[in-house]
Design a protein around this motif. Structure first.
Motif, PDB file in Angstrom:
ATOM      1  N   SER A 236       0.616  66.167 -49.810  1.00  0.00           N
ATOM      2  CA  SER A 236       0.446  64.741 -49.516  1.00  0.00           C
ATOM      3  C   SER A 236      -0.669  64.121 -50.351  1.00  0.00           C
ATOM      4  CB  SER A 236       0.148  64.555 -48.024  1.00  0.00           C
ATOM      5  OG  SER A 236      -1.038  65.241 -47.649  1.00  0.00           O
ATOM      6  N   SER A 237      -1.799  64.807 -50.489  1.00  0.00           N
ATOM      7  CA  SER A 237      -2.903  64.294 -51.301  1.00  0.00           C
ATOM      8  C   SER A 237      -2.513  64.230 -52.771  1.00  0.00           C
ATOM      9  CB  SER A 237      -4.141  65.180 -51.137  1.00  0.00           C
ATOM     10  OG  SER A 237      -4.575  65.187 -49.792  1.00  0.00           O
ATOM     11  N   THR A 238      -1.717  65.182 -53.225  1.00  0.00           N
ATOM     12  CA  THR A 238      -1.273  65.175 -54.620  1.00  0.00           C
ATOM     13  C   THR A 238      -0.352  63.994 -54.877  1.00  0.00           C
ATOM     14  OG1 THR A 238      -1.402  67.593 -54.681  1.00  0.00           O
ATOM     15  CG2 THR A 238      -0.098  66.520 -56.396  1.00  0.00           C
ATOM     16  N   ARG A 239       0.575  63.737 -53.992  1.00  0.00           N
ATOM     17  CA  ARG A 239       1.489  62.601 -54.155  1.00  0.00           C
ATOM     18  C   ARG A 239       0.731  61.271 -54.111  1.00  0.00           C
ATOM     19  NH1 ARG A 239       4.641  65.952 -50.773  1.00  0.00           N
ATOM     20  NH2 ARG A 239       3.964  64.782 -48.929  1.00  0.00           N
ATOM     21  N   LYS A 240      -0.256  61.211 -53.260  1.00  0.00           N
ATOM     22  CA  LYS A 240      -1.050  59.973 -53.177  1.00  0.00           C
ATOM     23  C   LYS A 240      -1.840  59.738 -54.466  1.00  0.00           C
ATOM     24  CE  LYS A 240      -4.612  57.708 -50.388  1.00  0.00           C
ATOM     25  NZ  LYS A 240      -5.530  57.850 -49.229  1.00  0.00           N
ATOM     26  N   ALA A 241      -2.448  60.792 -55.027  1.00  0.00           N
ATOM     27  CA  ALA A 241      -3.198  60.653 -56.267  1.00  0.00           C
ATOM     28  C   ALA A 241      -2.276  60.289 -57.429  1.00  0.00           C
ATOM     29  CB  ALA A 241      -3.942  61.948 -56.563  1.00  0.00           C
ATOM     30  N   LEU A 242      -1.052  60.862 -57.479  1.00  0.00           N
ATOM     31  CA  LEU A 242      -0.101  60.533 -58.541  1.00  0.00           C
ATOM     32  C   LEU A 242       0.347  59.087 -58.423  1.00  0.00           C
ATOM     33  CD1 LEU A 242       1.661  61.408 -60.910  1.00  0.00           C
ATOM     34  CD2 LEU A 242       3.384  62.202 -59.250  1.00  0.00           C
ATOM     35  N   GLN A 243       0.542  58.617 -57.210  1.00  0.00           N
ATOM     36  CA  GLN A 243       0.962  57.231 -57.004  1.00  0.00           C
ATOM     37  C   GLN A 243      -0.129  56.256 -57.479  1.00  0.00           C
ATOM     38  OE1 GLN A 243       1.968  56.361 -52.953  1.00  0.00           O
ATOM     39  NE2 GLN A 243       2.665  54.267 -53.398  1.00  0.00           N
ATOM     40  N   GLU A 244      -1.390  56.570 -57.221  1.00  0.00           N
ATOM     41  CA  GLU A 244      -2.495  55.713 -57.686  1.00  0.00           C
ATOM     42  C   GLU A 244      -2.533  55.677 -59.213  1.00  0.00           C
ATOM     43  OE1 GLU A 244      -5.956  57.348 -55.914  1.00  0.00           O
ATOM     44  OE2 GLU A 244      -5.539  56.561 -53.892  1.00  0.00           O
ATOM     45  N   PHE A 245      -2.288  56.807 -59.870  1.00  0.00           N
ATOM     46  CA  PHE A 245      -2.300  56.855 -61.332  1.00  0.00           C
ATOM     47  C   PHE A 245      -1.145  56.038 -61.901  1.00  0.00           C
ATOM     48  CE2 PHE A 245      -0.837  59.133 -65.225  1.00  0.00           C
ATOM     49  CZ  PHE A 245      -1.900  58.789 -66.042  1.00  0.00           C
TER      50      PHE A 245
ATOM     51  N   GLY B 274     -11.109  54.445 -69.677  1.00  0.00           N
ATOM     52  CA  GLY B 274     -12.075  54.416 -68.583  1.00  0.00           C
ATOM     53  C   GLY B 274     -11.441  54.136 -67.236  1.00  0.00           C
ATOM     54  N   ILE B 275     -10.293  53.444 -67.231  1.00  0.00           N
ATOM     55  CA  ILE B 275      -9.588  53.159 -65.979  1.00  0.00           C
ATOM     56  C   ILE B 275      -8.651  54.302 -65.599  1.00  0.00           C
ATOM     57  CG2 ILE B 275      -7.959  51.586 -64.866  1.00  0.00           C
ATOM     58  CD1 ILE B 275      -9.073  49.363 -66.676  1.00  0.00           C
ATOM     59  N   LEU B 276      -7.916  54.821 -66.586  1.00  0.00           N
ATOM     60  CA  LEU B 276      -6.853  55.789 -66.292  1.00  0.00           C
ATOM     61  C   LEU B 276      -7.356  57.230 -66.187  1.00  0.00           C
ATOM     62  CD1 LEU B 276      -4.109  54.340 -68.672  1.00  0.00           C
ATOM     63  CD2 LEU B 276      -4.308  54.046 -66.187  1.00  0.00           C
ATOM     64  N   ARG B 277      -8.354  57.585 -66.988  1.00  0.00           N
ATOM     65  CA  ARG B 277      -8.806  58.983 -67.017  1.00  0.00           C
ATOM     66  C   ARG B 277      -9.269  59.484 -65.646  1.00  0.00           C
ATOM     67  NH1 ARG B 277      -8.004  63.113 -70.382  1.00  0.00           N
ATOM     68  NH2 ARG B 277      -8.448  61.758 -72.182  1.00  0.00           N
ATOM     69  N   PRO B 278     -10.107  58.778 -64.890  1.00  0.00           N
ATOM     70  CA  PRO B 278     -10.533  59.287 -63.572  1.00  0.00           C
ATOM     71  C   PRO B 278      -9.363  59.487 -62.607  1.00  0.00           C
ATOM     72  CG  PRO B 278     -11.965  57.508 -64.295  1.00  0.00           C
ATOM     73  CD  PRO B 278     -10.803  57.519 -65.230  1.00  0.00           C
TER      74      PRO B 278
ATOM     75  N   LEU C 100       7.880  60.638 -72.320  1.00  0.00           N
ATOM     76  CA  LEU C 100       6.548  61.238 -72.382  1.00  0.00           C
ATOM     77  C   LEU C 100       6.016  61.467 -70.961  1.00  0.00           C
ATOM     78  CD1 LEU C 100       5.026  59.017 -75.227  1.00  0.00           C
ATOM     79  CD2 LEU C 100       6.129  61.257 -75.435  1.00  0.00           C
ATOM     80  N   ASP C 101       5.232  62.526 -70.824  1.00  0.00           N
ATOM     81  CA  ASP C 101       4.643  62.881 -69.521  1.00  0.00           C
ATOM     82  C   ASP C 101       3.130  62.645 -69.595  1.00  0.00           C
ATOM     83  OD1 ASP C 101       4.000  63.774 -67.051  1.00  0.00           O
ATOM     84  OD2 ASP C 101       4.655  65.852 -67.363  1.00  0.00           O
ATOM     85  N   MET C 102       2.716  61.429 -69.306  1.00  0.00           N
ATOM     86  CA  MET C 102       1.289  61.089 -69.401  1.00  0.00           C
ATOM     87  C   MET C 102       0.466  61.743 -68.300  1.00  0.00           C
ATOM     88  SD  MET C 102       1.283  57.058 -70.516  1.00  0.00           S
ATOM     89  CE  MET C 102       2.601  56.570 -69.415  1.00  0.00           C
ATOM     90  N   ALA C 103       1.059  62.071 -67.185  1.00  0.00           N
ATOM     91  CA  ALA C 103       0.308  62.644 -66.073  1.00  0.00           C
ATOM     92  C   ALA C 103      -0.052  64.101 -66.304  1.00  0.00           C
ATOM     93  CB  ALA C 103       1.110  62.497 -64.784  1.00  0.00           C
ATOM     94  N   ASN C 104       0.817  64.871 -66.966  1.00  0.00           N
ATOM     95  CA  ASN C 104       0.593  66.315 -67.088  1.00  0.00           C
ATOM     96  C   ASN C 104       0.332  66.781 -68.519  1.00  0.00           C
ATOM     97  OD1 ASN C 104       1.304  67.239 -64.198  1.00  0.00           O
ATOM     98  ND2 ASN C 104       3.050  65.967 -64.779  1.00  0.00           N
TER      99      ASN C 104
ATOM    100  N   ARG D 289      -6.208  60.138 -63.409  1.00  0.00           N
ATOM    101  CA  ARG D 289      -5.423  61.298 -63.867  1.00  0.00           C
ATOM    102  C   ARG D 289      -6.125  62.607 -63.521  1.00  0.00           C
ATOM    103  NH1 ARG D 289      -4.984  64.394 -68.641  1.00  0.00           N
ATOM    104  NH2 ARG D 289      -2.826  65.083 -69.059  1.00  0.00           N
ATOM    105  N   ASP D 290      -7.443  62.661 -63.704  1.00  0.00           N
ATOM    106  CA  ASP D 290      -8.199  63.879 -63.372  1.00  0.00           C
ATOM    107  C   ASP D 290      -8.128  64.164 -61.874  1.00  0.00           C
ATOM    108  OD1 ASP D 290      -8.846  64.128 -66.020  1.00  0.00           O
ATOM    109  OD2 ASP D 290     -10.874  63.272 -65.828  1.00  0.00           O
ATOM    110  N   LYS D 291      -8.155  63.129 -61.061  1.00  0.00           N
ATOM    111  CA  LYS D 291      -8.052  63.319 -59.608  1.00  0.00           C
ATOM    112  C   LYS D 291      -6.692  63.913 -59.244  1.00  0.00           C
ATOM    113  CE  LYS D 291      -8.230  60.793 -55.235  1.00  0.00           C
ATOM    114  NZ  LYS D 291      -8.387  59.446 -54.591  1.00  0.00           N
ATOM    115  N   TYR D 292      -5.653  63.411 -59.882  1.00  0.00           N
ATOM    116  CA  TYR D 292      -4.306  63.944 -59.617  1.00  0.00           C
ATOM    117  C   TYR D 292      -4.210  65.421 -60.017  1.00  0.00           C
ATOM    118  CZ  TYR D 292       0.423  65.198 -61.026  1.00  0.00           C
ATOM    119  OH  TYR D 292       1.614  65.883 -61.231  1.00  0.00           O
TER     120      TYR D 292
END
Length: 311
Positions: free
Chosen positions: A182-191, A162-166, A208-212, A168-171
């Motif tokens: 810039s927005s992509t890097r910011k979203a990845l940094q938050e994740f 519930g914390i990580l899924r939103p 492991l690549d949890m982001a992608n 990751r989806d934003k990224y």
């Protein structure tokens, strides 16, 4: 007026008939004799009904006495203000009854106030007894993770997702857009910050690549849920193996039994004894619960468990 005419007029007057004077020989002047006003006695005589005034009148209703409220067995806390007042028109018996009723209400009000005060004092002493027990064992660390939900891997995995899924989806959404680095890097940094806060930045997950990768992300969620549960269960075992904690657990069980007995019975004597010596109070309730000698029930023999309320 002739004598004969005067006699005729007089007889008409006595009979209550018209007494206008009419000349016998057609004179020009008319003399009108006014009727004399009825006297009170004559008015009463003239208005006598045909039955002779013997009509029976209905008896007059007796004067109703002032209604005295009836006292009830149920009273409320504000009886002192709900008093009745006497009036001059009341009889002596009515005034006496109202005074007696007001005295009963005042007594009932005082009784209720005393009961409420006793109840408040009883609950205050219960709270004080609980504080005494907690202060006596304040050196004991609180039980770690007492809620079973904090030790359930399924619930822990749902919380993390519930914390990580939103984030990751934003990224992933920002990544699909053109010229939006810039927005992509910011979203990845938050994740990644959220992963670090939940301790997902482990060496076990470096490959492991949890982001992608969805499979890697799902695997890490399940692995970390089991890891959290294992660590919490180990912390609980270490806490429970401490000798002082074991003494506290035994004392807490006996204290809960003592507190439950006092709340259920409202025994003030046991409560006051417990505030001075909890062990003595616990012995008192055990003696009261002990079956009498010679009863049909069987008694178990064996060493008694010694419970200490000291540190």
């Amino acid at each position: 007026m002739k004598k004969q005419e005067f006699s005729q007029e007089y007889e008409s007057y006595v009979a209550g008939m018209d007494t206008k004077y009419e000349p016998v020989e057609g004179g020009s002047s008319l003399v009108v004799t006014e009727t004399a006003p009825e006297k009170p006695m004559e008015r009463a005589v003239n208005h006598i009904p045909p039955d002779g005034g013997n009509k029976v009148r209905p008896p007059s209703e007796p004067r109703k006495s002032a209604q005295i409220p009836v006292s009830s067995g149920h009273v409320h806390a504000d009886l002192a203000n709900d008093t009745s007042k006497t009036t001059e028109a009341m009889s002596r018996e009515e005034k006496t009854a109202i005074h007696a009723q007001n005295a009963d209400r005042m007594q009932a009000s005082q009784t209720i106030r005393k009961m409420l005060a006793d109840q408040e004092e009883f609950h205050r002493k219960l709270l004080e007894l609980d504080k005494q027990f907690q202060s006596r064992w304040s050196h004991i660390k609180p039980e770690p993770f007492p809620d079973e939900k904090d030790r359930n891997p399924v619930i822990i995995r749902e919380r993390h997702e519930g914390i990580l899924r939103p984030l990751r989806d934003k990224y992933l959404t920002e990544k699909q857009k053109w010229l939006n680095g810039s927005s992509t890097r910011k979203a990845l940094q938050e994740f990644q910050s959220a992963l670090k806060k939940l301790r997902y930045d482990r060496d076990d997950f470096k490959a492991l690549d949890m982001a992608n990768n969805e499979k890697d992300f799902s695997y890490c969620l399940s692995w970390m849920a089991d890891f959290y549960v294992a660590g919490r269960e180990r912390t609980r075992r270490e806490w429970a193996e401490d000798l002082s904690v074991q003494s506290y657990v035994k004392a807490k069980k006996d204290f809960d039994d003592l507190l439950s007995y006092i709340k259920k019975t409202g025994d003030v004597t046991v409560l006051e004894t417990a505030m001075k010596n909890p062990v003595h109070a616990l012995q008192m309730i055990r003696r009261m619960k002990k079956p009498e000698a010679g009863s049909g029930g069987s008694r178990r023999s064996g060493p008694s468990v010694k419970i200490s309320f000291d540190r």
